[in-house]
Design an enzyme around this catalytic site. Structure first.
Site, PDB file in Angstrom:
ATOM      1  N   GLY A  66       0.149   0.026  -5.035  1.00 24.11           N
ATOM      2  CA  GLY A  66      -1.227  -0.573  -4.874  1.00 24.11           C
ATOM      3  C   GLY A  66      -2.361  -0.161  -5.949  1.00 24.11           C
ATOM      4  CB  CYS A 121      -0.853   0.209   1.175  1.00 24.39           C
ATOM      5  SG  CYS A 121      -1.890  -1.426   1.571  1.00 24.39           S
ATOM      6  CG  ASN A 159       2.665   0.470   3.406  1.00 21.67           C
ATOM      7  OD1 ASN A 159       3.743   0.720   3.283  1.00 21.67           O
ATOM      8  ND2 ASN A 159       2.434  -0.774   3.155  1.00 21.67           N
ATOM      9  N   GLY A 160       1.282  -2.096   5.605  1.00 27.69           N
ATOM     10  CA  GLY A 160       2.038  -3.029   6.298  1.00 27.69           C
ATOM     11  C   GLY A 160       0.917  -4.216   6.843  1.00 27.69           C
ATOM     12  CE1 TYR A 166       8.587  -5.994  -8.957  1.00 27.60           C
ATOM     13  CE2 TYR A 166       7.350  -5.367  -6.802  1.00 27.60           C
ATOM     14  CZ  TYR A 166       7.257  -5.982  -8.207  1.00 27.60           C
ATOM     15  OH  TYR A 166       6.070  -5.736  -9.041  1.00 27.60           O
TER      16      TYR A 166
HETATM   17  P1  AMP Z   1       7.954 -15.727 -11.299  1.00 25.96           P
HETATM   18  O1  AMP Z   1       9.082 -16.182 -12.370  1.00 25.96           O
HETATM   19  O2  AMP Z   1       6.421 -16.319 -11.666  1.00 25.96           O
HETATM   20  O3  AMP Z   1       8.577 -15.980 -10.096  1.00 25.96           O
HETATM   21  O4  AMP Z   1       7.688 -14.223 -11.563  1.00 25.96           O
HETATM   22  C1  AMP Z   1       8.985 -13.418 -11.375  1.00 25.96           C
HETATM   23  C2  AMP Z   1       8.623 -11.889 -11.558  1.00 25.96           C
HETATM   24  O5  AMP Z   1       7.742 -11.490 -10.514  1.00 25.96           O
HETATM   25  C3  AMP Z   1       9.689 -10.885 -11.458  1.00 25.96           C
HETATM   26  O6  AMP Z   1       9.499 -10.149 -12.719  1.00 25.96           O
HETATM   27  C4  AMP Z   1       9.594 -10.112 -10.360  1.00 25.96           C
HETATM   28  O7  AMP Z   1       9.784  -8.680 -10.720  1.00 25.96           O
HETATM   29  C5  AMP Z   1       8.085  -9.964 -10.215  1.00 25.96           C
HETATM   30  N1  AMP Z   1       7.926 -10.232  -8.585  1.00 25.96           N
HETATM   31  C6  AMP Z   1       8.356 -10.668  -7.632  1.00 25.96           C
HETATM   32  N2  AMP Z   1       7.928 -10.457  -6.570  1.00 25.96           N
HETATM   33  C7  AMP Z   1       6.683  -9.707  -6.562  1.00 25.96           C
HETATM   34  C8  AMP Z   1       5.824  -9.172  -5.800  1.00 25.96           C
HETATM   35  N3  AMP Z   1       5.799  -9.386  -4.555  1.00 25.96           N
HETATM   36  N4  AMP Z   1       4.925  -7.979  -6.287  1.00 25.96           N
HETATM   37  C9  AMP Z   1       4.864  -8.234  -7.699  1.00 25.96           C
HETATM   38  N5  AMP Z   1       5.663  -8.861  -8.714  1.00 25.96           N
HETATM   39  C10 AMP Z   1       6.903  -9.368  -8.088  1.00 25.96           C
END
Ligand code: AMP
Length: 471
Positions: free
Chosen positions: A35, A9, A109-110, A254
């Site tokens: 979000g 969030c 948030n959290g 990320y």
């Molecule tokens: P996968 O190969 O299905 O595990 O997806 C990997 C992708 O998911 C990568 O491009 C990451 O940037 C993205 N990703 C990893 N963790 C998250 C998260 N918590 N929220 C959104 N995207 C994520």
């Protein structure tokens, strides 16, 4: 990079500006990446707290007419994608209520790790809940407190919470913000100069919100700190003795925008260093470095710079996929990642490609992307991941799936390499990650998703795991 995991969030708060709701709106717009499920703003003109919240993107939720119905010099805002509680309007924030402490609104948030427990206790005492969100628990605790002032009641409520929270509260005459004692989620403080020498105080999850509204970043709301902005001016107090810090490292890896300063550190600086260290730890002979956009871009730049291999945008992302996308008939439905990414064949054909992304969770998306690059003619695909293998779920607000679904919890790096069909696979080490975020000496970050060492006691781990499975 994919919305199916999109989590967390964003929160903002403004105190002392005649257009507080408009500023909150702009702040939320800058925090949209945190979000996309719902957005809301509560404002106060000193007498009344008004609140609007809807499902959808910030720009779709708020029309000029709606913003005009949120008058006052104080406002809080929230943009949400749930980690706890399901996807319904009742869970959209801010929550606004009238109680014995007056009219109050809260946005959070959290994730509270004792949210379910507190809720059960409150329900036994007769509290009636309107949502399945753990944030509502806080309002009940405030209302039940015997303290007479809102600040006192809030202090008492905060001391009962466990887990991660960066919160913004709005009362008729003040804004109060608070952060959990470990500082899991970010919360920055800024200032705007107004005419006549007056100043306006602003708070936001990330400083990119300040940039948009022209506010100056001052500092962080400290972990375990409560900051009040109201008729008496600004007061800061520590509501709990100092505890070890546990900033979420995934914010740097990320989650946050690279143009933000998060936990006092420019995110872009961490990301680029992640890539540089990755190149040192996992060098490879190749022709191009290609990021998985957008999540891998900054790390790929670092990798390219450090290795001397040219950086190319070999995958292009379509940014305009909204939640309203209507999938066509089954016959042509199986677009997979093509809906979001398309390879630039000319840059990939016949090349040895270093493909850089921030993380692998389940591995299914990464496999599709590696395949896509291969099908576009790449001779070799060397996948480089700018963090260590994700082996444990997060209970502090990042939506990671259960251990069973986390590929690295159940497979070796070589097994993952085979699954994603890459020629080689290299993850950044934990030491590399700590160096990249400037945490070698400080030990101020939480790395639980990579180590399984949770920085707080999780007495109800079983329940938390089950809640995750149910989602
Ligand atoms: P996968 O190969 O299905 O595990 O997806 C990997 C992708 O998911 C990568 O491009 C990451 O940037 C993205 N990703 C990893 N963790 C998250 C998260 N918590 N929220 C959104 N995207 C994520």
């Amino acid at each position: 990079m994919f919305d199916r995991f999109r989590e967390e969030c964003g929160v903002v708060a403004v105190c002392g500006h005649p257009e507080a709701a408009n500023l909150a709106y702009l702040g939320l717009y800058a925090l949209q990446h945190r979000g996309q499920e719902s957005a809301g703003i509560a404002s106060s003109d000193g007498r009344e707290v008004r609140c609007t919240r809807e499902m959808g993107y910030v720009v779709d939720v708020f029309t000029p007419e709606q913003l005009a119905r949120l008058p006052g010099h104080m406002a809080i805002g929230h943009t949400r994608y749930s980690t706890a509680g399901s996807t319904v309007l009742a869970n959209a924030q801010p929550f606004a209520v009238v109680c014995n402490k007056g009219r109050i609104a809260v946005a959070h948030n959290g994730n509270l790790t004792n949210g379910a427990e507190l809720r059960r206790e409150l329900e036994q005492q007769g509290s009636i809940f309107q949502s399945s969100s753990d944030t509502e628990v806080i309002l009940h605790l405030v209302a039940l407190s015997r303290e007479r002032t809102l600040a006192g009641a809030l202090r008492e409520a905060l001391l009962q919470l466990e887990g991660a929270f960066s919160m913004v509260f709005l009362a008729e005459d003040r804004v109060i913000v608070a952060r959990d004692p470990h500082g899991f989620r970010p919360l920055a403080m800024g200032q705007m100069e107004l005419s006549g020498g007056r100043t306006c105080c602003v708070f936001a999850s990330e400083t990119c919100a300040f940039d948009l509204i022209g506010a100056l970043y001052m500092n962080e709301v400290e972990p375990g700190e409560m900051v009040m902005a109201g008729p008496e001016g600004l007061t800061r107090e520590r509501y709990v003795p100092e505890q070890p810090r546990a900033h979420c490292v995934f914010e740097q890896v990320y989650f946050s925008r690279p143009d933000s300063i998060v936990f006092g550190r420019p995110v872009e600086q961490s990301r680029e260093l992640l890539g540089r260290l990755l190149a040192r730890e996992h060098p490879v002979e190749a022709d191009v470095v290609v990021p998985v956009p957008d999540s891998g871009v900054a790390a790929a730049l670092g990798y390219a710079d450090e290795s001397g291999i040219p950086f190319r945008h070999g995958l292009i992302r379509n940014h305009y996929i909204g939640r309203t996308f209507i999938e066509p008939s089954q016959a042509i439905r199986d677009f997979g990642v093509r809906l979001k990414l398309n390879p630039v064949r000319r840059l990939l054909e016949g090349r040895r490609v270093v493909l850089v992304d921030d993380s692998i969770v389940r591995g299914t998306t990464s496999r599709k992307i590696v395949r896509m690059v291969g099908q576009a003619g790449a001779r070799e695909v060397h996948l480089r991941i700018a963090c260590p293998p994700t082996i444990s779920p997060c209970f502090y607000g990042v939506d990671t799936p259960t251990k069973r679904e986390l590929i690295a919890a159940n497979s070796s790096v070589e097994e993952i390499r085979r699954f994603v069909e890459a020629d080689t696979l290299g993850y950044l080490s934990l030491a590399g990650l700590r160096e990249a975020v400037g945490d070698v000496e400080r030990c101020a970050y939480c790395y639980a998703c990579y180590t399984g060492d949770y920085p707080t006691e999780l007495l109800n781990l079983e329940e938390l795991m089950q809640a995750r499975t149910r989602r």
